[in-house]
Scaffold this motif. Structure first.
Motif, PDB file in Angstrom:
ATOM      1  N   ARG A  58      -5.142 -11.686   3.695  1.00  0.00           N
ATOM      2  CA  ARG A  58      -3.750 -10.451   2.081  1.00  0.00           C
ATOM      3  C   ARG A  58      -2.806 -11.886   2.912  1.00  0.00           C
ATOM      4  N   TYR A  59      -1.515 -11.330   1.632  1.00  0.00           N
ATOM      5  CA  TYR A  59      -0.697 -11.985   1.684  1.00  0.00           C
ATOM      6  C   TYR A  59       0.560 -11.079   1.571  1.00  0.00           C
ATOM      7  N   TYR A  60       1.648 -11.163   2.168  1.00  0.00           N
ATOM      8  CA  TYR A  60       2.363 -10.671   1.518  1.00  0.00           C
ATOM      9  C   TYR A  60       3.953 -11.118   1.055  1.00  0.00           C
ATOM     10  N   ALA A  61       4.685 -10.717   0.447  1.00  0.00           N
ATOM     11  CA  ALA A  61       5.765 -11.029  -0.083  1.00  0.00           C
ATOM     12  C   ALA A  61       6.790 -10.422   1.231  1.00  0.00           C
ATOM     13  N   ASP A  62       7.912 -11.036   1.877  1.00  0.00           N
ATOM     14  CA  ASP A  62       9.018 -10.180   3.487  1.00  0.00           C
ATOM     15  C   ASP A  62       9.137  -9.296   2.718  1.00  0.00           C
ATOM     16  N   PRO A  63       9.498  -8.674   1.656  1.00  0.00           N
ATOM     17  CA  PRO A  63      10.319  -7.849   0.853  1.00  0.00           C
ATOM     18  C   PRO A  63       9.868  -6.670   1.343  1.00  0.00           C
ATOM     19  N   VAL A  64       8.361  -6.393   0.832  1.00  0.00           N
ATOM     20  CA  VAL A  64       7.586  -5.259   0.247  1.00  0.00           C
ATOM     21  C   VAL A  64       5.709  -5.183   1.646  1.00  0.00           C
ATOM     22  N   ASN A  65       6.189  -6.526   2.345  1.00  0.00           N
ATOM     23  CA  ASN A  65       5.312  -6.339   4.064  1.00  0.00           C
ATOM     24  C   ASN A  65       4.931  -5.012   4.260  1.00  0.00           C
ATOM     25  N   GLY A  66       4.374  -4.745   4.876  1.00  0.00           N
ATOM     26  CA  GLY A  66       4.464  -3.293   5.705  1.00  0.00           C
ATOM     27  C   GLY A  66       4.742  -1.794   4.466  1.00  0.00           C
ATOM     28  N   ARG A  67       4.960  -2.019   3.502  1.00  0.00           N
ATOM     29  CA  ARG A  67       5.195  -0.989   2.336  1.00  0.00           C
ATOM     30  C   ARG A  67       3.976  -0.703   1.321  1.00  0.00           C
ATOM     31  N   PHE A  68       3.726  -2.504   0.778  1.00  0.00           N
ATOM     32  CA  PHE A  68       2.494  -2.730  -0.059  1.00  0.00           C
ATOM     33  C   PHE A  68       1.185  -3.139   0.334  1.00  0.00           C
ATOM     34  N   THR A  69       0.311  -2.770   0.038  1.00  0.00           N
ATOM     35  CA  THR A  69      -1.080  -3.069   0.871  1.00  0.00           C
ATOM     36  C   THR A  69      -1.935  -3.322  -0.523  1.00  0.00           C
ATOM     37  N   ILE A  70      -2.302  -4.466  -0.523  1.00  0.00           N
ATOM     38  CA  ILE A  70      -3.394  -5.311  -1.743  1.00  0.00           C
ATOM     39  C   ILE A  70      -5.041  -5.146  -0.901  1.00  0.00           C
ATOM     40  N   SER A  71      -5.532  -4.853  -2.106  1.00  0.00           N
ATOM     41  CA  SER A  71      -7.176  -4.727  -1.898  1.00  0.00           C
ATOM     42  C   SER A  71      -7.731  -5.207  -3.365  1.00  0.00           C
ATOM     43  N   ALA A  75     -17.894  -5.530  -6.894  1.00  0.00           N
ATOM     44  CA  ALA A  75     -18.671  -4.677  -6.860  1.00  0.00           C
ATOM     45  C   ALA A  75     -17.368  -4.105  -8.663  1.00  0.00           C
ATOM     46  N   LYS A  76     -16.525  -3.917  -8.709  1.00  0.00           N
ATOM     47  CA  LYS A  76     -15.813  -3.100  -9.832  1.00  0.00           C
ATOM     48  C   LYS A  76     -15.026  -3.994 -10.565  1.00  0.00           C
ATOM     49  N   ASN A  77     -14.864  -5.487  -9.860  1.00  0.00           N
ATOM     50  CA  ASN A  77     -14.241  -6.892 -10.630  1.00  0.00           C
ATOM     51  C   ASN A  77     -12.253  -5.664 -10.605  1.00  0.00           C
ATOM     52  N   THR A  78     -11.958  -5.162  -9.939  1.00  0.00           N
ATOM     53  CA  THR A  78     -10.467  -4.319  -9.250  1.00  0.00           C
ATOM     54  C   THR A  78     -10.690  -4.578  -8.567  1.00  0.00           C
ATOM     55  N   VAL A  79      -8.528  -5.065  -9.200  1.00  0.00           N
ATOM     56  CA  VAL A  79      -7.559  -5.414  -8.025  1.00  0.00           C
ATOM     57  C   VAL A  79      -6.505  -4.341  -7.179  1.00  0.00           C
ATOM     58  N   TYR A  80      -6.075  -3.339  -5.960  1.00  0.00           N
ATOM     59  CA  TYR A  80      -5.287  -3.166  -6.596  1.00  0.00           C
ATOM     60  C   TYR A  80      -3.793  -2.798  -5.940  1.00  0.00           C
ATOM     61  N   LEU A  81      -2.871  -2.224  -5.527  1.00  0.00           N
ATOM     62  CA  LEU A  81      -1.819  -2.355  -5.007  1.00  0.00           C
ATOM     63  C   LEU A  81      -1.088  -0.674  -4.854  1.00  0.00           C
ATOM     64  N   GLN A  82      -1.119  -0.719  -3.206  1.00  0.00           N
ATOM     65  CA  GLN A  82      -0.571   0.516  -2.806  1.00  0.00           C
ATOM     66  C   GLN A  82       0.271   0.320  -2.435  1.00  0.00           C
ATOM     67  N   MET A  83       1.778   1.016  -2.935  1.00  0.00           N
ATOM     68  CA  MET A  83       2.887   0.824  -3.002  1.00  0.00           C
ATOM     69  C   MET A  83       3.520   2.381  -2.043  1.00  0.00           C
ATOM     70  N   ASN A  84       4.167   2.110  -0.720  1.00  0.00           N
ATOM     71  CA  ASN A  84       4.438   2.950  -0.299  1.00  0.00           C
ATOM     72  C   ASN A  84       6.238   2.675   0.126  1.00  0.00           C
ATOM     73  N   SER A  85       6.906   3.891   0.547  1.00  0.00           N
ATOM     74  CA  SER A  85       7.965   3.524   0.874  1.00  0.00           C
ATOM     75  C   SER A  85       8.661   2.822  -0.564  1.00  0.00           C
ATOM     76  N   LEU A  86       8.675   3.216  -1.308  1.00  0.00           N
ATOM     77  CA  LEU A  86       9.939   2.520  -2.811  1.00  0.00           C
ATOM     78  C   LEU A  86      10.591   3.214  -2.779  1.00  0.00           C
ATOM     79  N   LYS A  87      11.394   1.592  -2.986  1.00  0.00           N
ATOM     80  CA  LYS A  87      12.934   1.664  -3.162  1.00  0.00           C
ATOM     81  C   LYS A  87      13.075   1.637  -4.801  1.00  0.00           C
TER      82      LYS A  87
END
Length: 122
Positions: A58-71, A75-87
């Protein structure tokens, strides 16, 4: 044809969380690296996060590293972006993207979704 359909955007207060989803069709999902980009008003589209074919890398841009999680769930052909501590500065249209090369994904993905709006209020 290939379709990437995002969902989960909306209005949230600063400090809150959102989870974006992107459902893919028309491609062999596990053969594609997947990612998220965003574009704020008046700004260029920018890379947010990427995940490798199996999800192991997994790779992240610096502004979101530590706050966002990609997964991804192949099996479901789906990608997610969990975004926490939103600004407020996370406010943008978020786009799902796919490319059969991870290096290509971060530069100019082959496929794009239509985007979903995320608005963070103070």
């Amino acid at each position: 044809q290939v379709q990437l359909v995002e969902s989960g955007g909306g209005l949230v207060q600063a400090g809150g969380s959102l989870r974006l989803s992107c459902a893919a069709s028309g491609l062999t999902f596990s053969a594609y690296a997947m990612g998220w980009f965003r574009q704020a008003p008046g700004k260029e589209r920018e890379f947010v996060a990427a995940v490798s074919y199996s999800g192991a890398a997994r790779y992240y841009a610096d502004p979101v590293n530590g706050r966002f999680t990609i997964s991804r769930e192949n099996a479901k052909n789906t990608v997610y972006l969990q975004m926490n501590s939103l600004k407020r500065e996370d406010t943008a249209v978020y786009y799902c993207a796919a490319d059969d090369r991870l290096s290509g994904l971060r530069v100019m993905p082959v496929y794009w979704g239509q985007g979903t709006q995320v608005t963070v209020s103070s």
